[in-house]
Write a protein that holds these residues in place. Structure first.
Motif, mmCIF file in Angstrom:
data_model
loop_
_atom_site.group_PDB
_atom_site.id
_atom_site.type_symbol
_atom_site.label_atom_id
_atom_site.label_comp_id
_atom_site.label_asym_id
_atom_site.label_seq_id
_atom_site.Cartn_x
_atom_site.Cartn_y
_atom_site.Cartn_z
ATOM 1 N N ASP A 146 5.295 87.703 48.832
ATOM 2 C CA ASP A 146 5.896 87.843 47.507
ATOM 3 C C ASP A 146 7.355 87.395 47.578
ATOM 4 O O ASP A 146 8.215 88.084 48.113
ATOM 5 C CB ASP A 146 5.806 89.309 47.061
ATOM 6 N N LEU A 147 7.628 86.206 47.044
ATOM 7 C CA LEU A 147 8.965 85.621 47.145
ATOM 8 C C LEU A 147 9.778 85.824 45.872
ATOM 9 O O LEU A 147 10.771 85.127 45.646
ATOM 10 C CB LEU A 147 8.852 84.115 47.435
ATOM 11 N N SER A 148 9.363 86.769 45.016
ATOM 12 C CA SER A 148 9.965 86.871 43.685
ATOM 13 C C SER A 148 11.473 87.163 43.715
ATOM 14 O O SER A 148 12.172 86.845 42.765
ATOM 15 C CB SER A 148 9.227 87.918 42.845
ATOM 16 N N ILE A 149 11.989 87.740 44.812
ATOM 17 C CA ILE A 149 13.437 88.035 44.847
ATOM 18 C C ILE A 149 14.289 86.781 45.097
ATOM 19 O O ILE A 149 15.496 86.816 44.930
ATOM 20 C CB ILE A 149 13.784 89.088 45.939
ATOM 21 N N VAL A 150 13.658 85.672 45.481
ATOM 22 C CA VAL A 150 14.415 84.454 45.794
ATOM 23 C C VAL A 150 14.606 83.620 44.524
ATOM 24 O O VAL A 150 13.634 83.340 43.817
ATOM 25 C CB VAL A 150 13.674 83.605 46.854
ATOM 26 N N PRO A 151 15.850 83.219 44.218
ATOM 27 C CA PRO A 151 16.075 82.399 43.010
ATOM 28 C C PRO A 151 15.408 81.022 43.115
ATOM 29 O O PRO A 151 15.273 80.482 44.205
ATOM 30 C CB PRO A 151 17.601 82.228 42.974
ATOM 31 N N GLU A 152 15.026 80.477 41.982
ATOM 32 C CA GLU A 152 14.409 79.138 41.957
ATOM 33 C C GLU A 152 15.416 78.081 42.415
ATOM 34 O O GLU A 152 16.601 78.159 42.101
ATOM 35 C CB GLU A 152 13.948 78.806 40.531
#
Ligand SMILES: [Zn+2]
Length: 314
Positions: free
Chosen positions: A171-177
């Protein structure tokens, strides 16, 4: 028969993880194959290096050439197994491990500017990430390490840097695009049950000029061909295995374009190799006198470097 046994034996059916088709032929299996045995029996084979080994049968996709297990552990079973996982390769000395990682780092250095934001999946105690910290000017380290037991050492190695450590694995959701300039996955992609889905999640996190470095086993290696079912990478922990061509196709499905693949060198103490050789021959033996000798070997691993495919939005 107990109903528990039936549910324990229910493994996940898989189509090809690279192209999604169900057209594959048997390539190699243990005798008996893992899918014919209950979960509780397989538990003791999870850590490997038994004289008699078990792994799920590997099939070769007739559409794309990917080697994969058409039956594998469920997510719940994997969570259970990984929760009791010891540190990787603990018999290999820290020096050998460091030199192996230095070889991976050398390949990174040839292909990427060591600045921006560094992301690693499964950094363990951070040997590779520390090399990136010491030799580069990265401003941020994103560490996804599910083994909380490794976090203290990881934090120590990266002290002084801006570090985010997460126990999330996929789950990489904490990394900004668009933030990640370098992403590393060392012996990770052949463990992830749905690698294409994961790569598609990683792809938008990458900066347009970012690169990913992947280390995996090579199922087309000479060693794999010689050892056949005894090749150590055929094991319960690998739901699929790559060769340079199949990883290229899989990365393309996940939105990445391969720029290079090279065979990697692993450094091993001779004592470790002698013990493994004895196990392959069916004997248990220790060779402590050989521990101080160390040899570099191309042991059937390879390093893949890839970049994000440019999309219209880039
Ligand atoms: Zn396929």
């Amino acid at each position: 028969m107990q109903s528990g046994l039936i549910s324990n034996r229910s493994y996940l059916g898989r189509s090809c993880p690279a192209c999604g088709t169900n057209n594959a032929g048997r390539s190699i299996m243990s005798t008996p194959p893992a899918e014919s045995e209950p979960f509780e029996t397989l538990r003791k084979y999870w850590y490997g290096f038994f004289k008699d080994k078990r792994f799920f049968a590997y099939d070769r996709c007739k559409t794309c050439g990917m080697l994969y297990c058409a039956q594998y552990f469920s997510e719940a079973q994997l969570t259970d197994l990984y929760a009791s996982m010891p540190a990787n390769m603990e018999e290999v000395s820290p020096g050998s491990l460091a030199r192996t990682q230095a070889g991976y780092f050398d390949q990174l250095q040839r292909n990427a500017a060591l600045r921006g934001q560094f992301l690693e999946i499964g950094p363990d105690t951070g040997l590779f990430a520390e090399l990136c910290l010491r030799n580069g000017t990265f401003q941020k380290f994103w560490m996804f390490e599910p083994n909380a037991g490794a976090h203290a050492e990881l934090r120590r190695r990266l002290s002084g840097a801006d570090v985010e450590i997460s126990t999330a694995h996929l789950d990489l959701s904490i990394v900004p695009e668009g933030a990640v300039t370098v992403a590393a996955m060392i012996h990770v992609l052949d463990h992830i049950v749905d690698p294409v889905q994961f790569l598609r999640e990683l792809r938008p996190k990458m900066a347009p000029a970012g690169i990913i470095l992947i280390v995996t086993h090579d199922e087309s290696s000479l060693l794999a061909r010689i050892l056949r079912a005894k090749w150590p990478a055929y094991c319960l922990q690998h739901p699929h295995l790559f060769n340079p061509e199949s990883i290229r196709r899989l990365l393309a499905s996940g939105g990445f374009e391969v720029t290079s693949t090279v065979k990697s060198v692993n450094h091993f103490p001779l004592s470790f190799l002698a013990k493994q050789a004895a196990l392959v021959l069916g004997a248990r033996a220790e060779f402590p006198a050989l521990a101080r000798w160390e040899i570099p070997l191309r042991l059937g691993n390879f390093i893949t470097v890839a970049k994000p495919q440019l999309s219209v939005s880039d």
